[in-house]
Design a protein around this motif. Structure first.
Motif, mmCIF file in Angstrom:
data_model
loop_
_atom_site.group_PDB
_atom_site.id
_atom_site.type_symbol
_atom_site.label_atom_id
_atom_site.label_comp_id
_atom_site.label_asym_id
_atom_site.label_seq_id
_atom_site.Cartn_x
_atom_site.Cartn_y
_atom_site.Cartn_z
ATOM 1 N N ARG A 25 0.829 -1.205 0.000
ATOM 2 C CA ARG A 25 0.000 0.000 0.000
ATOM 3 C C ARG A 25 0.864 1.257 0.000
ATOM 4 O O ARG A 25 0.598 2.210 -0.738
ATOM 5 N N VAL A 26 1.902 1.274 0.839
ATOM 6 C CA VAL A 26 2.765 2.455 0.907
ATOM 7 C C VAL A 26 3.483 2.655 -0.429
ATOM 8 O O VAL A 26 3.596 3.787 -0.919
ATOM 9 N N ASP A 27 3.961 1.586 -1.042
ATOM 10 C CA ASP A 27 4.590 1.699 -2.360
ATOM 11 C C ASP A 27 3.626 2.325 -3.367
ATOM 12 O O ASP A 27 4.011 3.199 -4.159
ATOM 13 N N ARG A 28 2.386 1.883 -3.338
ATOM 14 C CA ARG A 28 1.394 2.411 -4.276
ATOM 15 C C ARG A 28 1.087 3.879 -3.997
ATOM 16 O O ARG A 28 0.825 4.656 -4.919
ATOM 17 N N MET A 29 1.116 4.266 -2.733
ATOM 18 C CA MET A 29 0.902 5.681 -2.401
ATOM 19 C C MET A 29 2.008 6.545 -2.992
ATOM 20 O O MET A 29 1.744 7.623 -3.526
ATOM 21 N N TRP A 30 3.238 6.065 -2.890
ATOM 22 C CA TRP A 30 4.356 6.820 -3.474
ATOM 23 C C TRP A 30 4.186 6.916 -4.987
ATOM 24 O O TRP A 30 4.382 7.973 -5.570
ATOM 25 N N GLU A 31 3.799 5.794 -5.618
ATOM 26 C CA GLU A 31 3.609 5.783 -7.073
ATOM 27 C C GLU A 31 2.456 6.686 -7.491
ATOM 28 O O GLU A 31 2.479 7.272 -8.582
ATOM 29 N N ALA A 32 1.452 6.803 -6.612
ATOM 30 C CA ALA A 32 0.267 7.608 -6.948
ATOM 31 C C ALA A 32 0.494 9.097 -6.756
ATOM 32 O O ALA A 32 -0.378 9.909 -7.113
ATOM 33 N N GLY A 33 1.649 9.486 -6.185
ATOM 34 C CA GLY A 33 1.955 10.895 -6.067
ATOM 35 C C GLY A 33 1.856 11.466 -4.665
ATOM 36 O O GLY A 33 1.566 12.664 -4.503
ATOM 37 N N LEU A 34 2.113 10.641 -3.642
ATOM 38 C CA LEU A 34 2.015 11.144 -2.275
ATOM 39 C C LEU A 34 3.004 12.281 -2.014
ATOM 40 O O LEU A 34 2.681 13.244 -1.313
ATOM 41 N N VAL A 35 4.205 12.183 -2.595
ATOM 42 C CA VAL A 35 5.195 13.252 -2.380
ATOM 43 C C VAL A 35 4.639 14.584 -2.874
ATOM 44 O O VAL A 35 4.732 15.613 -2.187
ATOM 45 N N GLU A 36 4.034 14.568 -4.050
ATOM 46 C CA GLU A 36 3.466 15.802 -4.611
ATOM 47 C C GLU A 36 2.276 16.273 -3.765
ATOM 48 O O GLU A 36 2.072 17.488 -3.579
ATOM 49 N N GLU A 37 1.479 15.325 -3.263
ATOM 50 C CA GLU A 37 0.349 15.706 -2.420
ATOM 51 C C GLU A 37 0.828 16.429 -1.169
ATOM 52 O O GLU A 37 0.265 17.460 -0.776
ATOM 53 N N VAL A 38 1.885 15.912 -0.549
ATOM 54 C CA VAL A 38 2.404 16.541 0.669
ATOM 55 C C VAL A 38 2.983 17.912 0.358
ATOM 56 O O VAL A 38 2.805 18.865 1.131
ATOM 57 N N ARG A 39 3.671 18.041 -0.780
ATOM 58 C CA ARG A 39 4.200 19.356 -1.166
ATOM 59 C C ARG A 39 3.062 20.388 -1.280
ATOM 60 O O ARG A 39 3.179 21.519 -0.807
ATOM 61 N N GLY A 40 1.981 19.980 -1.925
ATOM 62 C CA GLY A 40 0.856 20.897 -2.073
ATOM 63 C C GLY A 40 0.213 21.256 -0.747
ATOM 64 O O GLY A 40 -0.146 22.411 -0.500
#
Length: 315
Positions: free
Chosen positions: A214-229
């Protein structure tokens, strides 16, 4: 699944993260003509979508979902406020003859909604002093103090959850009683609503693997960009939202304290620890009927749930 069990009442779907609660909640609500009420404390926040595993509109399958995207990330969470919001939704649905299906892994939020819980007030002076101490020394020393004053509370609250530790210590100081003294024990019959509690259980090795995937998929789905925003929207200043799993680790990475890969690895570890604490919390409640969410279960979660509801939901 067969014909519909009788009588609308509240149904909860609880258990550790990644066990399959959200999908089961949708299926139960769809089959019963009910609606889902969120009981995940972090899904209350707007914009925290990927890292909290919010269902997409497609995954919701047309089932109305309530208490998602309620608060800005700068707002400090309040269980008492959640209680008010959740009970308003439950009462509205019951009045309309629809079944409220409360879904989430935040144990105190679930109990606040369906049980007779009263929350002590706050003392701004005590709160300010404890928060200043938290900023100075960190959550570890405060958690150790809580363990001496109220071992049950310390067991239920993560050592890194400074906000909840401060609240527990505040209640102890202003009331002179343990924080957990204000909560009914797991065997006490203090239900505010007639409730059937369903829990989803998955074996430890399989659950750990699900969490990592699940965590891998979150990273692939753009979690880093979500946190930046969300950082631009004030996430770093939010006392509650900034502590969410994945978000806390990525905020540290964005501040140069680690790398995104290290943040991902720490998110997996922290989520596994969190899942264990969720299991401990819900296992204490003897009202929970446990379903087998493993891939080797003899029947699907929906089939298990429906069979149980046919035997337990009465008019």
């Amino acid at each position: 699944m067969s014909s519909r069990p009788s009588a609308p009442q509240v149904i909860t779907v609880v258990g550790p993260t990644a066990a399959g609660k959200s999908g089961l909640g949708v299926e139960i609500a769809r089959r019963l003509g009910g609606e889902v009420i969120n009981a995940d404390s972090m899904q209350l926040y707007r914009g925290m979508d990927i890292g909290t595993a919010k269902l997409t509109p497609k995954e919701q399958q047309g089932v109305p979902h309530h208490l998602l995207d309620v608060w800005d990330v700068t707002r400090t969470a309040s269980v008492a406020e959640y209680q008010r919001l959740a009970r308003a939704e439950i009462d509205r649905l019951l009045a309309a003859g629809r079944t409220p299906v409360l879904v989430g892994g935040s144990g105190l939020y679930v109990r606040a909604a369906v049980d007779t819980l009263e929350f002590p007030g706050t003392d701004p002076r005590v709160r300010t002093r404890l928060e200043a101490e938290l900023d100075q020394v960190g959550s570890g020393p405060l958690h150790r103090r809580l363990a001496l004053a109220d071992p049950r509370a310390a067991e239920a609250i993560l050592p890194g959850n400074g906000r909840r530790i401060v609240r527990a210590l505040e209640v102890i100081e202003i009331t002179g009683r343990p924080f957990t003294a204000h909560l009914p024990g797991p065997d006490e019959e203090r239900e505010h609503y007639r409730t059937v509690h369903l829990g989803v259980r998955v074996g430890r090795p399989e659950l750990d693997e699900r969490i990592a995937v699940r965590v891998d998929r979150m990273w692939e789905a753009g979690l880093v960009e979500e946190v930046r925003g969300l950082e631009a929207a004030g996430l770093r200043q939010g006392r509650t939202a900034s502590r969410a799993l994945g978000y806390q680790q990525l905020l540290a990475a964005l501040a140069g304290e680690s790398t995104p890969e290290q943040a991902r690895e720490e998110t997996v570890r922290a989520t596994k620890r969190f899942a264990r604490r969720q299991e401990t919390w819900f296992r204490r409640d003897r009202r929970v009927h446990w379903l087998d969410g493993s891939v080797t279960a003899p029947a699907t979660l929906g089939e298990q749930a429906w069979d149980l509801l046919e035997r337990t939901v009465t008019s």
